[in-house]
Scaffold this active site. Structure first.
Site, PDB file in Angstrom:
ATOM      1  CB  CYS A 178     -31.424 -70.192  17.180  1.00 43.13           C
ATOM      2  SG  CYS A 178     -30.591 -70.636  18.703  1.00 43.13           S
TER       3      CYS A 178
ATOM      4  NE  ARG B  66     -36.329 -68.475  14.650  1.00 41.37           N
ATOM      5  CZ  ARG B  66     -37.120 -69.492  14.347  1.00 41.37           C
ATOM      6  NH1 ARG B  66     -38.251 -69.275  13.706  1.00 41.37           N
ATOM      7  NH2 ARG B  66     -36.801 -70.724  14.669  1.00 41.37           N
TER       8      ARG B  66
ATOM      9  CD1 TRP C  97     -33.317 -67.214  23.458  1.00 41.61           C
ATOM     10  CD2 TRP C  97     -33.157 -69.394  23.897  1.00 41.61           C
ATOM     11  NE1 TRP C  97     -34.061 -67.467  24.573  1.00 41.61           N
ATOM     12  CE2 TRP C  97     -33.987 -68.790  24.864  1.00 41.61           C
ATOM     13  CE3 TRP C  97     -32.909 -70.768  23.975  1.00 41.61           C
ATOM     14  CZ2 TRP C  97     -34.569 -69.521  25.891  1.00 41.61           C
ATOM     15  CZ3 TRP C  97     -33.503 -71.491  24.997  1.00 41.61           C
ATOM     16  CH2 TRP C  97     -34.319 -70.865  25.956  1.00 41.61           C
TER      17      TRP C  97
ATOM     18  CG  ASN D 115     -31.518 -72.309  14.483  1.00 42.84           C
ATOM     19  OD1 ASN D 115     -30.568 -71.606  14.810  1.00 42.84           O
ATOM     20  ND2 ASN D 115     -32.516 -71.866  13.732  1.00 42.84           N
ATOM     21  N   GLY D 116     -30.939 -75.765  17.383  1.00 43.89           N
ATOM     22  CA  GLY D 116     -31.248 -77.065  17.964  1.00 43.89           C
ATOM     23  C   GLY D 116     -30.216 -77.478  18.982  1.00 43.89           C
TER      24      GLY D 116
ATOM     25  CD  GLU E 134     -52.071 -65.996  27.056  1.00 47.16           C
ATOM     26  OE1 GLU E 134     -51.453 -65.267  26.243  1.00 47.16           O
ATOM     27  OE2 GLU E 134     -51.625 -67.089  27.466  1.00 47.16           O
TER      28      GLU E 134
ATOM     29  CE  LYS F  48     -49.432 -63.049  25.638  1.00 48.42           C
ATOM     30  NZ  LYS F  48     -48.953 -64.317  26.160  1.00 48.42           N
TER      31      LYS F  48
ATOM     32  CD  GLU G 124     -45.358 -64.656  27.544  1.00 50.21           C
ATOM     33  OE1 GLU G 124     -45.004 -65.671  26.920  1.00 50.21           O
ATOM     34  OE2 GLU G 124     -46.319 -63.939  27.189  1.00 50.21           O
TER      35      GLU G 124
ATOM     36  CG  HIS H 205     -59.292 -74.361  48.375  1.00 54.04           C
ATOM     37  ND1 HIS H 205     -59.878 -74.964  49.466  1.00 54.04           N
ATOM     38  CD2 HIS H 205     -60.294 -74.144  47.473  1.00 54.04           C
ATOM     39  CE1 HIS H 205     -61.167 -75.128  49.234  1.00 54.04           C
ATOM     40  NE2 HIS H 205     -61.450 -74.631  48.033  1.00 54.04           N
TER      41      HIS H 205
ATOM     42  CE  LYS I 243     -44.545 -65.342  17.978  1.00 53.97           C
ATOM     43  NZ  LYS I 243     -45.589 -64.773  18.838  1.00 53.97           N
TER      44      LYS I 243
END
Length: 596
Positions: A2, A28, A76, A102-103, A469, A473, A476, A492, A591
């Site tokens: 947001c 964001r 968002w 926001n929140g 990571e 990426k 995402e 395993h 973000k």
């Protein structure tokens, strides 16, 4: 997650300013956008749309709100699907109050039920909509606008950054709790936003609000506490240039930020490394000398935390890395432990919650963050800035590399270690990253494997967090399945998923026992006909068993992990670009995740 923008004093340019600010906040993450303006004598005028900023602009071509005071929002979704009705701003029954938020308001349902019983009509599924109705109640009971706003905020529980405008008032009322809010000051023009880029093109003078604080913007600015006492707030200067948030000719912010990594690393190291003496000086942190370290972090920052935990362990200091959202269930810190929160934004809700839990347990806390004035920076006992500069792409790139460099500095300064060999490697890191960027074959690899059904990434030691990571990426920004593993774990269980359509990216640098064992794991996947891409410095013979090679310069193992990660960033970017994905704004992601 947001975005909020507000402006007072722009007069005929208010609408344009709000839309400009919303566009600057797109990074964001959002699924709808809207604006509300007032101050021209005709009440509060709202325009909002599901979709992107361009969809809002299309609506504004036929219906342009006017007024000298306004607020805007990119949403968002949390409560209710992304549609026009759930987009912000939200208004009350009279249409005289508009609010952005926001929140998450945790007690919204009970408040909503109470308001519905009192005769209020709701038009959305959101938790936010209770706020304008609460303000409406206060106004109806004879309160002045500011008192009505304060009373409404006092009724809600949870996390919030809230801004409101009220018909007849050329004023923005705002408050924050567990969600960032910052003021921008430009003579008699004032701004309000969830992040500085929203107004950085207009001013570099900012005031950061803390939890429990209220702001009033009209012909002046005032910040008060919950009791209404005026606070003397510091005005800070933003050091970075607004051009740093542009694309600078690159097709995507992510690609620009990958290529900014040499500069970001130089900024992280500058003034902290004595290259001639081979030492690290972080004097502003004081003498931390931890007997043990616990890291708390999320997402990419968690992978940096795993890397950091290994650095401390190898320096002889017991260290663990925890997912911040799971920290409350973890063992308490032992002895004089230091709890380190790694958070790019300094506003990540789960990480803040974990740091607060650590403080309750009596531990010292340190924030490793990129954002000056952030909640983590203010609340922790100590703060260490990574100095990466603004990062707009949702998928973190240069901030991860800067976190890796910063954690090396932190370990050397507080726990010691082989500074004579590590410091020169850190000094050479920006140049080595540049050399890699100049010669990378990642685009060729992406062309070969863009249609793969899944991607595996493997590594040992410092390369294990990099494997995680690399997979993150890929997930995402390509929306493809990818997994990272400690190389020894393939046999395993995960080896059952390896096929000829599963490229395996193996990170192998140096020529030690760890490299030899990883080569053994490469042979395991090669025997199952899986194609292998080796990320290597050429010191081992892994190339004999690889179908393709991505080169990194020879360096210290700690720095090699940074270089290997850059190659994997480029692979993910080029695969996503070939697939036509929304690289800078991947679906469903934000973000800065400011809710738990």
């Amino acid at each position: 997650m947001c975005g909020i923008i507000g402006a007072v004093g722009r007069d005929d340019e208010t609408l344009e300013t709000l839309v400009h600010g919303l566009a600057k906040l797109e990074y964001r993450g959002y699924d709808s956008a809207g604006v509300a303006l007032t101050g021209d004598g005709s009440g509060v005028d709202i325009c909002k749309r599901a979709g992107e900023i361009d969809d809002l602009r299309e609506s504004l071509e036929t219906r342009s709100p006017s007024g000298a005071v306004g607020i805007g929002h990119t949403r968002w979704s949390t409560h209710g699907p992304p549609n026009d009705a759930n987009a912000h701003p939200h208004k009350d029954c009279t249409g005289d109050v508009a609010v952005v938020h926001n929140g998450i308001i945790e007690n919204y349902q009970s408040v909503r039920d109470e308001l519905t019983t009192s005769g209020h009509t709701f038009r959305s599924d959101t938790d936010t909509e209770v706020v304008p109705h609460l303000i409406e109640e206060g106004l109806a009971n004879g309160l002045d606008p500011e008192a009505a706003f304060r009373e409404a905020v006092g009724r809600i529980e949870g996390s919030y950054a809230i801004a409101a405008v009220i018909a007849g008032e050329e004023t923005i009322f705002a408050a924050r709790n567990d969600s960032p809010l910052v003021l921008g000051l430009d003579n008699e023009i004032f701004y309000l936003a969830s992040d500085v880029p929203a107004f950085r093109d207009f001013t570099d003078q900012v005031v950061y609000l803390a939890d429990g604080e209220f702001a009033r913007l009209d012909d002046d600015w005032t910040v008060t506490d919950a009791d209404g006492t005026v606070l003397d707030k510091d005005v800070e200067t933003v050091e970075w240039d607004p051009e740093e948030t542009g694309k600078s000719g690159y097709d995507h912010y992510m690609l620009k930020e990958i290529h900014e990594q040499p500069r970001a690393l130089r900024q992280c190291l500058r003034g902290r490394v004595d290259e001639l003496g081979g030492s690290v000086d972080l004097g502003d942190l004081g003498d931390l000398s931890p007997t043990g370290v616990q890291f708390v972090a999320c997402g990419t920052s968690y992978h940096a935390a795993l890397y950091g935990a290994q650095l401390f362990e190898h320096a002889g200091v017991p260290a663990q890395a925890f997912l911040a959202s799971e920290y409350a269930a973890s063992p308490p810190p032992i002895g004089d432990a230091l709890v380190i929160g790694v958070t790019q934004s300094g506003e990540t809700a789960d990480t803040l919650s974990a740091l607060r839990e650590a403080s309750r347990r009596g531990a010292r806390t340190l924030a490793v963050t990129n954002t000056v004035g952030s909640t983590a920076a203010r609340e922790c006992d100590h703060v260490f800035y990574i100095r990466a500069g603004p990062e707009i792409g949702v998928a973190a790139t240069k901030t991860f590399a800067s976190q890796q460099a910063a954690l090396n500095l932190l370990t050397l300064a507080t726990a010691g270690g082989d500074t004579r060999s590590v410091v020169p490697a850190l000094r050479d890191l920006p140049g080595n990253v540049q050399a890699l960027l100049d010669d990378s074959r990642a685009a060729d690899i992406a062309e070969i494997y863009e249609d793969a059904s899944s991607y595996f990434f493997i590594g040992r030691g410092y390369h294990y967090p990099v494997a995680l990571e690399g997979a993150l990426k890929m997930k995402e920004i390509t929306y493809k399945h990818a997994e990272g593993f400690a190389a020894g774990e393939l046999k395993h269980g995960p080896l059952a998923l390896v096929t000829e359509d599963t490229p395996v990216f193996a990170i192998v640098t140096g020529d030690n026992e760890m490299a030899t064992k990883t080569i053994g794991n490469v042979k395991e996947v090669e025997a199952r006909d899986a194609p292998v891409v080796a990320v290597t410095d050429g010191q081992s013979d892994v190339e004999r068993y690889a179908d393709h090679v991505l080169r990194v310069p020879e360096t210290h193992p700690r720095a090699a992990a940074v270089l290997a990660n850059v190659q994997l960033q480029l692979v993910a970017y080029h695969v996503a670009n070939r697939l036509g994905r929304s690289i800078d704004k991947p679906r469903n992601l934000a973000k800065s995740v400011t809710v738990e």
